[in-house]
Design a protein around this motif. Structure first.
Motif, PDB file in Angstrom:
ATOM      1  N   ASP A 157       0.823  -1.219   0.000  1.00 29.83           N
ATOM      2  CA  ASP A 157       0.000   0.000   0.000  1.00 29.83           C
ATOM      3  C   ASP A 157       0.851   1.260   0.000  1.00 29.83           C
ATOM      4  OD1 ASP A 157      -2.217  -1.571  -0.034  1.00 29.83           O
ATOM      5  OD2 ASP A 157      -2.951  -1.025   1.962  1.00 29.83           O
ATOM      6  N   ALA A 158       1.925   1.274   0.787  1.00 32.85           N
ATOM      7  CA  ALA A 158       2.759   2.475   0.861  1.00 32.85           C
ATOM      8  C   ALA A 158       3.396   2.781  -0.494  1.00 32.85           C
ATOM      9  CB  ALA A 158       3.831   2.314   1.934  1.00 32.85           C
ATOM     10  N   LEU A 159       3.876   1.738  -1.181  1.00 32.04           N
ATOM     11  CA  LEU A 159       4.449   1.936  -2.510  1.00 32.04           C
ATOM     12  C   LEU A 159       3.402   2.466  -3.475  1.00 32.04           C
ATOM     13  CD1 LEU A 159       6.604  -1.309  -2.886  1.00 32.04           C
ATOM     14  CD2 LEU A 159       7.475   1.028  -2.826  1.00 32.04           C
ATOM     15  N   THR A 160       2.198   1.906  -3.401  1.00 26.77           N
ATOM     16  CA  THR A 160       1.127   2.335  -4.295  1.00 26.77           C
ATOM     17  C   THR A 160       0.717   3.772  -4.018  1.00 26.77           C
ATOM     18  OG1 THR A 160       0.339   0.045  -4.422  1.00 26.77           O
ATOM     19  CG2 THR A 160      -1.188   1.772  -5.116  1.00 26.77           C
ATOM     20  N   GLN A 161       0.601   4.122  -2.730  1.00 27.09           N
ATOM     21  CA  GLN A 161       0.256   5.495  -2.377  1.00 27.09           C
ATOM     22  C   GLN A 161       1.287   6.474  -2.915  1.00 27.09           C
ATOM     23  OE1 GLN A 161      -2.719   6.104  -0.015  1.00 27.09           O
ATOM     24  NE2 GLN A 161      -2.509   7.805  -1.444  1.00 27.09           N
ATOM     25  N   ASP A 162       2.550   6.121  -2.789  1.00 25.05           N
ATOM     26  CA  ASP A 162       3.615   6.992  -3.293  1.00 25.05           C
ATOM     27  C   ASP A 162       3.524   7.152  -4.813  1.00 25.05           C
ATOM     28  OD1 ASP A 162       4.597   7.301  -0.743  1.00 25.05           O
ATOM     29  OD2 ASP A 162       6.252   5.889  -0.989  1.00 25.05           O
ATOM     30  N   ALA A 163       3.194   6.060  -5.503  1.00 24.92           N
ATOM     31  CA  ALA A 163       3.106   6.129  -6.964  1.00 24.92           C
ATOM     32  C   ALA A 163       1.932   6.994  -7.401  1.00 24.92           C
ATOM     33  CB  ALA A 163       2.984   4.723  -7.545  1.00 24.92           C
ATOM     34  N   TYR A 164       0.794   6.878  -6.715  1.00 23.88           N
ATOM     35  CA  TYR A 164      -0.343   7.747  -7.048  1.00 23.88           C
ATOM     36  C   TYR A 164      -0.008   9.218  -6.767  1.00 23.88           C
ATOM     37  CZ  TYR A 164      -3.778   4.083  -8.064  1.00 23.88           C
ATOM     38  OH  TYR A 164      -4.476   3.045  -8.633  1.00 23.88           O
ATOM     39  N   ALA A 165       0.746   9.465  -5.710  1.00 22.60           N
ATOM     40  CA  ALA A 165       1.180  10.832  -5.424  1.00 22.60           C
ATOM     41  C   ALA A 165       2.048  11.366  -6.563  1.00 22.60           C
ATOM     42  CB  ALA A 165       1.933  10.887  -4.099  1.00 22.60           C
ATOM     43  N   ALA A 166       2.936  10.511  -7.069  1.00 20.34           N
ATOM     44  CA  ALA A 166       3.789  10.919  -8.183  1.00 20.34           C
ATOM     45  C   ALA A 166       2.955  11.171  -9.438  1.00 20.34           C
ATOM     46  CB  ALA A 166       4.845   9.848  -8.449  1.00 20.34           C
ATOM     47  N   LEU A 167       1.904  10.376  -9.628  1.00 23.12           N
ATOM     48  CA  LEU A 167       1.020  10.580 -10.769  1.00 23.12           C
ATOM     49  C   LEU A 167       0.322  11.939 -10.673  1.00 23.12           C
ATOM     50  CD1 LEU A 167      -0.344   9.403 -13.315  1.00 23.12           C
ATOM     51  CD2 LEU A 167      -2.081   8.416 -11.812  1.00 23.12           C
ATOM     52  N   LEU A 168      -0.191  12.271  -9.491  1.00 22.01           N
ATOM     53  CA  LEU A 168      -0.832  13.576  -9.307  1.00 22.01           C
ATOM     54  C   LEU A 168       0.154  14.719  -9.525  1.00 22.01           C
ATOM     55  CD1 LEU A 168      -3.110  12.857  -6.224  1.00 22.01           C
ATOM     56  CD2 LEU A 168      -3.887  13.737  -8.435  1.00 22.01           C
ATOM     57  N   ASP A 169       1.375  14.548  -9.060  1.00 20.33           N
ATOM     58  CA  ASP A 169       2.388  15.587  -9.267  1.00 20.33           C
ATOM     59  C   ASP A 169       2.659  15.798 -10.752  1.00 20.33           C
ATOM     60  OD1 ASP A 169       2.689  16.120  -6.576  1.00 20.33           O
ATOM     61  OD2 ASP A 169       4.417  14.778  -6.322  1.00 20.33           O
ATOM     62  N   ARG A 170       2.657  14.725 -11.503  1.00 21.77           N
ATOM     63  CA  ARG A 170       2.954  14.838 -12.933  1.00 21.77           C
ATOM     64  C   ARG A 170       1.778  15.427 -13.715  1.00 21.77           C
ATOM     65  NH1 ARG A 170       6.142  10.904 -17.067  1.00 21.77           N
ATOM     66  NH2 ARG A 170       5.309  11.749 -19.006  1.00 21.77           N
ATOM     67  N   VAL A 171       0.572  14.955 -13.421  1.00 21.52           N
ATOM     68  CA  VAL A 171      -0.595  15.381 -14.195  1.00 21.52           C
ATOM     69  C   VAL A 171      -1.099  16.744 -13.737  1.00 21.52           C
ATOM     70  CG1 VAL A 171      -2.964  14.792 -14.842  1.00 21.52           C
ATOM     71  CG2 VAL A 171      -1.237  12.984 -14.664  1.00 21.52           C
ATOM     72  N   GLY A 172      -1.034  17.001 -12.427  1.00 24.43           N
ATOM     73  CA  GLY A 172      -1.546  18.248 -11.885  1.00 24.43           C
ATOM     74  C   GLY A 172      -2.942  18.079 -11.320  1.00 24.43           C
ATOM     75  N   PRO A 173      -3.569  19.159 -10.865  1.00 20.87           N
ATOM     76  CA  PRO A 173      -4.885  19.066 -10.227  1.00 20.87           C
ATOM     77  C   PRO A 173      -5.875  18.279 -11.082  1.00 20.87           C
ATOM     78  CG  PRO A 173      -3.996  21.264  -9.960  1.00 20.87           C
ATOM     79  CD  PRO A 173      -3.066  20.547 -10.889  1.00 20.87           C
ATOM     80  N   SER A 174      -6.517  17.294 -10.479  1.00 19.86           N
ATOM     81  CA  SER A 174      -7.328  16.336 -11.222  1.00 19.86           C
ATOM     82  C   SER A 174      -8.573  15.934 -10.449  1.00 19.86           C
ATOM     83  CB  SER A 174      -6.501  15.059 -11.507  1.00 19.86           C
ATOM     84  OG  SER A 174      -5.317  15.342 -12.226  1.00 19.86           O
ATOM     85  N   VAL A 175      -9.531  15.377 -11.177  1.00 21.92           N
ATOM     86  CA  VAL A 175     -10.649  14.652 -10.589  1.00 21.92           C
ATOM     87  C   VAL A 175     -10.211  13.202 -10.447  1.00 21.92           C
ATOM     88  CG1 VAL A 175     -12.989  13.811 -10.962  1.00 21.92           C
ATOM     89  CG2 VAL A 175     -12.403  16.168 -11.550  1.00 21.92           C
ATOM     90  N   VAL A 176     -10.279  12.654  -9.239  1.00 21.78           N
ATOM     91  CA  VAL A 176      -9.878  11.269  -9.001  1.00 21.78           C
ATOM     92  C   VAL A 176     -11.129  10.420  -8.849  1.00 21.78           C
ATOM     93  CG1 VAL A 176      -8.731   9.673  -7.417  1.00 21.78           C
ATOM     94  CG2 VAL A 176      -7.675  11.887  -7.952  1.00 21.78           C
ATOM     95  N   VAL A 177     -11.255   9.385  -9.690  1.00 19.94           N
ATOM     96  CA  VAL A 177     -12.342   8.413  -9.598  1.00 19.94           C
ATOM     97  C   VAL A 177     -11.705   7.102  -9.166  1.00 19.94           C
ATOM     98  CG1 VAL A 177     -14.197   7.225 -10.824  1.00 19.94           C
ATOM     99  CG2 VAL A 177     -13.605   9.584 -11.434  1.00 19.94           C
ATOM    100  N   ALA A 178     -12.050   6.633  -7.971  1.00 25.35           N
ATOM    101  CA  ALA A 178     -11.376   5.478  -7.378  1.00 25.35           C
ATOM    102  C   ALA A 178     -12.388   4.406  -7.001  1.00 25.35           C
ATOM    103  CB  ALA A 178     -10.583   5.898  -6.139  1.00 25.35           C
ATOM    104  N   HIS A 179     -12.044   3.156  -7.272  1.00 22.86           N
ATOM    105  CA  HIS A 179     -12.930   2.028  -7.000  1.00 22.86           C
ATOM    106  C   HIS A 179     -12.335   1.107  -5.942  1.00 22.86           C
ATOM    107  CE1 HIS A 179     -14.362  -2.193  -8.207  1.00 22.86           C
ATOM    108  NE2 HIS A 179     -15.408  -1.605  -7.666  1.00 22.86           N
ATOM    109  N   SER A 180     -13.152   0.693  -4.985  1.00 25.49           N
ATOM    110  CA  SER A 180     -12.846  -0.381  -4.050  1.00 25.49           C
ATOM    111  C   SER A 180     -11.549  -0.118  -3.279  1.00 25.49           C
ATOM    112  CB  SER A 180     -12.797  -1.716  -4.804  1.00 25.49           C
ATOM    113  OG  SER A 180     -12.804  -2.807  -3.916  1.00 25.49           O
ATOM    114  N   GLN A 181     -10.525  -0.970  -3.459  1.00 26.54           N
ATOM    115  CA  GLN A 181      -9.264  -0.788  -2.747  1.00 26.54           C
ATOM    116  C   GLN A 181      -8.692   0.612  -2.957  1.00 26.54           C
ATOM    117  OE1 GLN A 181      -5.831  -2.549  -4.470  1.00 26.54           O
ATOM    118  NE2 GLN A 181      -4.631  -2.591  -2.568  1.00 26.54           N
ATOM    119  N   ALA A 182      -8.868   1.153  -4.158  1.00 24.21           N
ATOM    120  CA  ALA A 182      -8.308   2.465  -4.458  1.00 24.21           C
ATOM    121  C   ALA A 182      -9.007   3.579  -3.696  1.00 24.21           C
ATOM    122  CB  ALA A 182      -8.375   2.742  -5.958  1.00 24.21           C
ATOM    123  N   GLY A 183     -10.137   3.269  -3.035  1.00 25.78           N
ATOM    124  CA  GLY A 183     -10.747   4.271  -2.176  1.00 25.78           C
ATOM    125  C   GLY A 183      -9.786   4.749  -1.104  1.00 25.78           C
TER     126      GLY A 183
END
Length: 352
Positions: A211-237
């Motif tokens: 989970d910690a690795l995944t959280q860090d990767a999603y953080a990096a994705l947000l940093d790259r893409v910029g302010p976004s609408v996040v649609v998350a399902h199940s575990q990704a909640g």
């Protein structure tokens, strides 16, 4: 449509018993089957960290039958924990921020692309309405890469049997339903054998320890893409809640489709400026786990509201939208639910 009219339209949708009719009247009609104009598209990997491995024996490996063995030294530096994302930018753009689509446990970004019975998925639905979409494969899933190094994963992967999702995702009516071939009355998931097995083909091994690795990767994705609408399902909640708490300036809105977990209770105040929509499907009361999962989610939503935040919770059956499984975006009425999301985002002035 001005803000007042948008809010009134959304209130009509979530408050009326005949929600299907309301959605049909207020959301632009789908253009399934027609051409989609893309300004650009592509993919990239993001995130990860370097890990040093030592003390392992050197081996000779025959990579190709009839070839020459190669000397493989497993000691050294590895880049682990990266994430894959595929983006499609339509023309014209109508979404006021990119839309990031985050899948659930044991799944990949295919969740959003097509349904098991061959219909267009939510990626297409929102592309057709002018949203830039980014579909991710999380750490250790799909095209994000794979690692069996214990120093990274901290555990062993879990792979589901064929009958597990049928029973656990509220498609079948309880234990043994896959063998019986029985579903809940009015079930919307395409549960014929061919479609269901198409869904099973999408399931991949998952870790419960990354989970910690995944959280860090999603953080990096947000940093790259910029302010976004996040649609998350199940575990990704879990990752959606915590990404919004850690980077509230990068999450314009958070849409949680049957979130399996909540955020950090100590940081609810961080969500006060992030509008949140939570959606739950049908047959929850009949399930041994989901009443507790939903109750935890609603309790967390109440804490966010008490801290000044805005959270809308929709139980689809209460709005006249019935039969949804845990895989809402794959159900036969998936476009109806996507329409509810679309109208909510429009009411938040994130679509024009």
């Amino acid at each position: 449509m001005n803000t007042t009219r948008r809010a009134a339209a959304f209130a009509a949708i979530i408050g009326a018993a005949g929600a299907k009719a309301a959605v049909a009247q207020t959301v632009p009609a789908p253009a399934a089957g027609g051409p989609v104009t893309l300004d650009r598209w592509g993919s990239f990997h993001v995130g990860g960290k370097e890990i040093v491995i030592s003390g392992q024996p050197i081996r000779e490996v025959l990579f190709t039958p009839g070839g020459v063995p190669a000397r493989v030294d497993p000691n050294g530096t590895y880049l682990m924990g990266s994430m894959y994302a595929q983006y499609m930018i339509p023309a014209p753009l109508r979404g006021q921020a990119p839309m990031l689509l985050w899948h659930g446990g044991g799944l990949t970004g295919v969740t959003w692309e097509s349904t098991p019975d061959g219909r267009e998925g939510w990626q297409n639905f929102f592309l057709r309405r002018g949203w830039a979409t980014y579909v991710a494969d999380a750490v250790e899933r799909g095209r994000a890469g794979w690692s069996m190094i214990p120093e990274q994963t901290g555990g062993s992967p879990i792979l589901l049997t064929v009958d597990n999702p049928f029973e656990r995702f509220r498609i079948g009516d309880g234990v043994g339903s896959f063998q019986r071939g029985t579903t809940y009355p009015g079930q919307q998931f395409p549960a014929d054998r061919e479609s269901y097995m198409n869904f099973v083909r999408q399931i991949v091994p998952r870790f419960t320890t990354t989970d910690a690795l995944t959280q860090d990767a999603y953080a990096a994705l947000l940093d790259r893409v910029g302010p976004s609408v996040v649609v998350a399902h199940s575990q990704a909640g879990l990752f959606g809640w915590r990404a919004a708490q850690d980077k509230p300036d990068k999450v314009r809105a958070l849409v949680l489709v049957e979130p399996a977990a909540v955020g950090d209770p100590a940081k609810v105040a961080a969500l006060k400026d992030v509008p949140v929509l939570m959606i739950y499907g049908d047959f929850i009361a009949q399930d041994p786990r989901w009443p507790t999962i939903r109750a935890n989610g609603v309790r967390f939503a109440e804490a966010v509201r008490a801290a000044g935040g805005s959270v809308d919770v929709i139980d689809l059956p209460e709005r006249g939208i019935r039969g949804n499984s845990h895989m809402v975006m794959m159900d036969r009425n998936s476009d109806v639910v996507a329409g509810v999301v679309q109208e909510w985002l429009a009411a938040k002035e994130l679509w024009r």
